[in-house]
Motif scaffolding. Structure first.
Motif, mmCIF file in Angstrom:
data_model
loop_
_atom_site.group_PDB
_atom_site.id
_atom_site.type_symbol
_atom_site.label_atom_id
_atom_site.label_comp_id
_atom_site.label_asym_id
_atom_site.label_seq_id
_atom_site.Cartn_x
_atom_site.Cartn_y
_atom_site.Cartn_z
ATOM 1 N N LEU A 19 -6.371 7.264 8.730
ATOM 2 C CA LEU A 19 -5.446 6.217 9.153
ATOM 3 C C LEU A 19 -4.586 5.809 7.966
ATOM 4 N N VAL A 20 -3.283 5.780 8.171
ATOM 5 C CA VAL A 20 -2.345 5.263 7.168
ATOM 6 C C VAL A 20 -1.647 4.085 7.838
ATOM 7 N N TYR A 21 -1.728 2.906 7.183
ATOM 8 C CA TYR A 21 -1.136 1.724 7.805
ATOM 9 C C TYR A 21 -0.514 0.799 6.772
ATOM 10 N N ASP A 22 0.332 -0.072 7.298
ATOM 11 C CA ASP A 22 1.015 -1.050 6.467
ATOM 12 C C ASP A 22 0.239 -2.359 6.509
ATOM 13 N N ASP A 23 -0.161 -2.847 5.342
ATOM 14 C CA ASP A 23 -0.863 -4.120 5.232
ATOM 15 C C ASP A 23 -0.014 -5.056 4.378
ATOM 16 N N ALA A 24 0.844 -5.820 5.051
ATOM 17 C CA ALA A 24 1.725 -6.781 4.376
ATOM 18 C C ALA A 24 2.568 -6.107 3.287
ATOM 19 N N GLY A 25 3.144 -4.964 3.653
ATOM 20 C CA GLY A 25 4.025 -4.262 2.725
ATOM 21 C C GLY A 25 3.327 -3.271 1.809
ATOM 22 N N GLN A 26 2.015 -3.215 1.857
ATOM 23 C CA GLN A 26 1.231 -2.286 1.049
ATOM 24 C C GLN A 26 0.718 -1.168 1.952
#
Length: 116
Positions: free
Chosen positions: A69-76
């Protein structure tokens, strides 16, 4: 985030593994009028390793092919996967099976390449 996933796809294909699917969860959510931050799962595998696992316990077919899984966590951008020892821990598989280390090393190398 998309660039990281693109690098992961390239690393997986470059290693000779098979990409089965690239699932864009955020796109799916948007398709039903809902929102999610950027999130994609890459589903891939290497039959040479995966077959060995399934020969030892066919139930591994519920867990394979591998998923990252590749995801965006508050811009990170975050890259997440389940360690093979955890993933296969409830199956009748020897903790010392050589393929467990091979799968772990492959995941480390592939995700390291994706991280840049």
């Amino acid at each position: 985030m998309g660039e990281t996933m693109d690098r992961l796809v390239s690393a997986v294909e470059g290693a000779g593994a098979t990409v089965f699917a690239r699932v864009n969860h955020a796109e799916g959510a948007a398709g039903v009028g809902m929102e999610l931050p950027g999130a994609e799962v890459l589903i891939f595998g290497n039959p040479e390793l995966g077959t060995q696992v399934m020969q030892d316990d066919i139930r591994a077919g519920l867990l394979l092919p591998l998923r990252v899984l590749v995801y965006d966590d508050a811009g990170q951008t975050v890259i997440l996967w389940q360690e093979p020892e955890e993933m296969l821990g409830d199956l009748s598989i020897d903790d010392d099976a050589a393929y467990i280390e091979s799968i772990g090393d492959a995941l480390d190398n592939l995700t390291g390449a994706a991280a840049g």
